[in-house]
Design an enzyme around this catalytic site. Sequence first.
Site, PDB file in Angstrom:
ATOM      1  N   SER A 287       0.809  -1.228   0.000  1.00  0.00           N
ATOM      2  CA  SER A 287       0.000   0.000   0.000  1.00  0.00           C
ATOM      3  C   SER A 287       0.844   1.281   0.000  1.00  0.00           C
ATOM      4  O   SER A 287       1.820   1.415   0.731  1.00  0.00           O
ATOM      5  CB  SER A 287      -0.916   0.011   1.221  1.00  0.00           C
ATOM      6  OG  SER A 287      -1.587   1.254   1.269  1.00  0.00           O
TER       7      SER A 287
ATOM      8  N   THR B 131      -8.432  -1.677   3.272  1.00  0.00           N
ATOM      9  CA  THR B 131      -8.355  -2.183   1.898  1.00  0.00           C
ATOM     10  C   THR B 131      -8.786  -3.643   1.875  1.00  0.00           C
ATOM     11  O   THR B 131      -9.269  -4.176   2.880  1.00  0.00           O
ATOM     12  CB  THR B 131      -6.937  -1.922   1.306  1.00  0.00           C
ATOM     13  OG1 THR B 131      -6.961  -2.286  -0.072  1.00  0.00           O
ATOM     14  CG2 THR B 131      -5.844  -2.684   2.029  1.00  0.00           C
TER      15      THR B 131
ATOM     16  N   LYS C 195     -13.424  -4.300   3.567  1.00  0.00           N
ATOM     17  CA  LYS C 195     -14.257  -3.094   3.491  1.00  0.00           C
ATOM     18  C   LYS C 195     -15.686  -3.341   3.991  1.00  0.00           C
ATOM     19  O   LYS C 195     -16.341  -2.435   4.490  1.00  0.00           O
ATOM     20  CB  LYS C 195     -14.257  -2.531   2.071  1.00  0.00           C
ATOM     21  CG  LYS C 195     -12.887  -1.969   1.675  1.00  0.00           C
ATOM     22  CD  LYS C 195     -12.885  -1.322   0.322  1.00  0.00           C
ATOM     23  CE  LYS C 195     -11.451  -0.962  -0.075  1.00  0.00           C
ATOM     24  NZ  LYS C 195     -11.343  -0.301  -1.370  1.00  0.00           N
TER      25      LYS C 195
ATOM     26  N   ASP D  66     -13.492   6.002  -1.670  1.00  0.00           N
ATOM     27  CA  ASP D  66     -13.134   5.446  -2.992  1.00  0.00           C
ATOM     28  C   ASP D  66     -14.031   6.039  -4.081  1.00  0.00           C
ATOM     29  O   ASP D  66     -13.560   6.422  -5.157  1.00  0.00           O
ATOM     30  CB  ASP D  66     -13.341   3.922  -3.018  1.00  0.00           C
ATOM     31  CG  ASP D  66     -12.231   3.164  -2.327  1.00  0.00           C
ATOM     32  OD1 ASP D  66     -11.101   3.684  -2.249  1.00  0.00           O
ATOM     33  OD2 ASP D  66     -12.491   2.037  -1.855  1.00  0.00           O
TER      34      ASP D  66
HETATM   35  P1  NDP Z   1     -13.360  -7.716  -5.920  1.00  0.00           P
HETATM   36  O1  NDP Z   1     -12.621  -8.927  -5.495  1.00  0.00           O
HETATM   37  O2  NDP Z   1     -14.495  -7.224  -5.073  1.00  0.00           O
HETATM   38  O3  NDP Z   1     -13.968  -7.956  -7.426  1.00  0.00           O
HETATM   39  C1  NDP Z   1     -13.170  -8.477  -8.425  1.00  0.00           C
HETATM   40  C2  NDP Z   1     -13.879  -8.366  -9.781  1.00  0.00           C
HETATM   41  O4  NDP Z   1     -12.903  -8.696 -10.768  1.00  0.00           O
HETATM   42  C3  NDP Z   1     -15.036  -9.302  -9.985  1.00  0.00           C
HETATM   43  O5  NDP Z   1     -16.007  -8.688 -10.792  1.00  0.00           O
HETATM   44  C4  NDP Z   1     -14.395 -10.487 -10.709  1.00  0.00           C
HETATM   45  O6  NDP Z   1     -15.279 -11.215 -11.528  1.00  0.00           O
HETATM   46  C5  NDP Z   1     -13.419  -9.765 -11.590  1.00  0.00           C
HETATM   47  N1  NDP Z   1     -12.270 -10.525 -12.027  1.00  0.00           N
HETATM   48  C6  NDP Z   1     -11.193 -10.895 -11.290  1.00  0.00           C
HETATM   49  N2  NDP Z   1     -10.289 -11.536 -12.073  1.00  0.00           N
HETATM   50  C7  NDP Z   1     -10.803 -11.555 -13.312  1.00  0.00           C
HETATM   51  C8  NDP Z   1     -10.333 -12.068 -14.564  1.00  0.00           C
HETATM   52  N3  NDP Z   1      -9.158 -12.681 -14.669  1.00  0.00           N
HETATM   53  N4  NDP Z   1     -11.128 -11.896 -15.650  1.00  0.00           N
HETATM   54  C9  NDP Z   1     -12.303 -11.264 -15.563  1.00  0.00           C
HETATM   55  N5  NDP Z   1     -12.814 -10.775 -14.421  1.00  0.00           N
HETATM   56  C10 NDP Z   1     -12.060 -10.904 -13.298  1.00  0.00           C
HETATM   57  O7  NDP Z   1     -12.264  -6.584  -6.129  1.00  0.00           O
HETATM   58  P2  NDP Z   1     -12.385  -5.026  -5.866  1.00  0.00           P
HETATM   59  O8  NDP Z   1     -13.600  -4.522  -6.528  1.00  0.00           O
HETATM   60  O9  NDP Z   1     -12.178  -4.718  -4.429  1.00  0.00           O
HETATM   61  O10 NDP Z   1     -11.085  -4.479  -6.632  1.00  0.00           O
HETATM   62  C11 NDP Z   1     -11.058  -4.449  -8.042  1.00  0.00           C
HETATM   63  C12 NDP Z   1      -9.816  -3.698  -8.494  1.00  0.00           C
HETATM   64  O11 NDP Z   1      -9.905  -2.337  -8.092  1.00  0.00           O
HETATM   65  C13 NDP Z   1      -8.509  -4.242  -7.894  1.00  0.00           C
HETATM   66  O12 NDP Z   1      -7.576  -4.385  -8.955  1.00  0.00           O
HETATM   67  C14 NDP Z   1      -8.074  -3.151  -6.936  1.00  0.00           C
HETATM   68  O13 NDP Z   1      -6.668  -3.078  -6.843  1.00  0.00           O
HETATM   69  C15 NDP Z   1      -8.630  -1.910  -7.628  1.00  0.00           C
HETATM   70  N6  NDP Z   1      -8.845  -0.763  -6.715  1.00  0.00           N
HETATM   71  C16 NDP Z   1      -8.194   0.413  -6.993  1.00  0.00           C
HETATM   72  C17 NDP Z   1      -8.369   1.512  -6.181  1.00  0.00           C
HETATM   73  C18 NDP Z   1      -7.635   2.774  -6.479  1.00  0.00           C
HETATM   74  O14 NDP Z   1      -7.625   3.680  -5.619  1.00  0.00           O
HETATM   75  N7  NDP Z   1      -7.046   2.951  -7.644  1.00  0.00           N
HETATM   76  C19 NDP Z   1      -9.248   1.486  -4.991  1.00  0.00           C
HETATM   77  C20 NDP Z   1      -9.907   0.200  -4.800  1.00  0.00           C
HETATM   78  C21 NDP Z   1      -9.682  -0.861  -5.645  1.00  0.00           C
HETATM   79  P3  NDP Z   1     -16.065 -12.551 -11.001  1.00  0.00           P
HETATM   80  O15 NDP Z   1     -17.330 -12.070 -10.355  1.00  0.00           O
HETATM   81  O16 NDP Z   1     -16.297 -13.339 -12.216  1.00  0.00           O
HETATM   82  O17 NDP Z   1     -15.144 -13.239 -10.025  1.00  0.00           O
END
Ligand code: NDP
Length: 286
Positions: free
Chosen positions: A36, A81, A85, A121
Site C-alpha cells: 500500500s 483495503t 471493506k 473510494d
Molecule cells: P473484488 O474482489 O471485489 O472484485 C473483483 C472483480 O474482478 C469481480 O467482478 C471479478 O469477476 C473480476 N475478475 C477478477 N479476475 C478476473 C479475470 N481474470 N477476468 C475477468 N474478471 C475478473 O475486487 P475489488 O472490486 O475490491 O477491486 C477491483 C480492483 O480495483 C482491484 O484491482 C483493486 O486493486 C482496484 N482498486 C483500486 C483503487 C484505487 O484507488 N485505484 C481502490 C480500490 C480498488 P467474477 O465475479 O467473475 O469473479
Amino acid sequence: MTMGMIMIGEWRLIRNTISNIPKEIFAIFGNPVSHSKSPLMHNLAFAGLGYDACYTRHLLVEGNALKETFFSLGLKGINITVPHKEAAFNACDILDPFAKKIGVVNTIVAREGKLYGYNTDAPGFLKAISEFTGVKTILFLGAGGTAQSTSSILRDEGYEVTLLNRSKDRLEKYKMDGFETYTFETFNAKAYDLVINMTSAGLEDDSLPAPKSILDAVIPQTKACIDVIYGKETPFLKLAKSHQKSTKDGSDMLLYQGIIAFEHFTNYHYDFNEIYPHMKKAFDFN
Ligand code: NDP
C-alpha cells in the site's frame, strides 16, 4: 552522581522520546497490506502540513477483529483495503449516508470512543474521471466491491452505468438495483463513452478483464479507457492504446480517495487543495 546523571540522561531520553510521539496515529488495515502507498501518502501530508500525526500499516487477517484491533493499537483513524471493506462497514457505530447506502467503508475515524465510517473510494473515482467531458454512458468491466461503490455514485451524478462481468452471480444485486447487466455470453457490443476496468485482471497477471473479441468490439467505439489498477500498464490499457484510445490508470483515484480520507482524519482542518501538493509527492516514488 554518575548514577544520577545516567538517570537524568535516561529521563531526558524518555522525555524527548515521549514528546516525539505523535498525538494521533493512523493506519491502513488489509490483507495483503505491504504494497500500500497510503502510509507514504498520508505521512507526506502530515509532515508537509505540520500536523502532529503518523500513519502506519497493519496486516489484519480476521475482519471481525477490526474494532478490537483498532482500539488496542490506540488509533485515531484507519483506511481499509481488500478484503475488509464490508467488515469495516459492520464495525462502525455511525455511518455517513453514502457509506450506509452502499455497505462499503474504506475510512474510519474515532471520535469520543465511537467509530465513524466513510467511503472515499467512490468520490475519489468520480473526481478522477471528471477530466473526461461530454460523458453519459459508461461500461464497467467487473462487478466487485469497487464497482459497487463507484456505480452508485456515478448513477447519483446522472451517468448511465452498464455492467459486464465474468460470473453471473455477482450481477444479481446490480440487476435488482436497476442496472443493465451482462455476462460475456449475453453481451452485444455497442458504443459507450467510457470503458472502465473495475476487475483485478491484470493486477498480478497478464489477463484481460473480458475476452479480447469483446474488447476489440467495444474499445474502438469509446472515447477513452480507464483502469482502476495503478502502478503498471495493464494488458487492458495496452490493448486500448493499440486502438489509439486515450487511457488513464488508477493513480488519481488512489490519490483523491486519500485526500478525502485525510480531510476526515483531520476533521476538515485542511481542504483538498492544501493537501494535494504534499500527498501527490508519493507518486514521485516507485
Ligand atoms: P473484488 O474482489 O471485489 O472484485 C473483483 C472483480 O474482478 C469481480 O467482478 C471479478 O469477476 C473480476 N475478475 C477478477 N479476475 C478476473 C479475470 N481474470 N477476468 C475477468 N474478471 C475478473 O475486487 P475489488 O472490486 O475490491 O477491486 C477491483 C480492483 O480495483 C482491484 O484491482 C483493486 O486493486 C482496484 N482498486 C483500486 C483503487 C484505487 O484507488 N485505484 C481502490 C480500490 C480498488 P467474477 O465475479 O467473475 O469473479
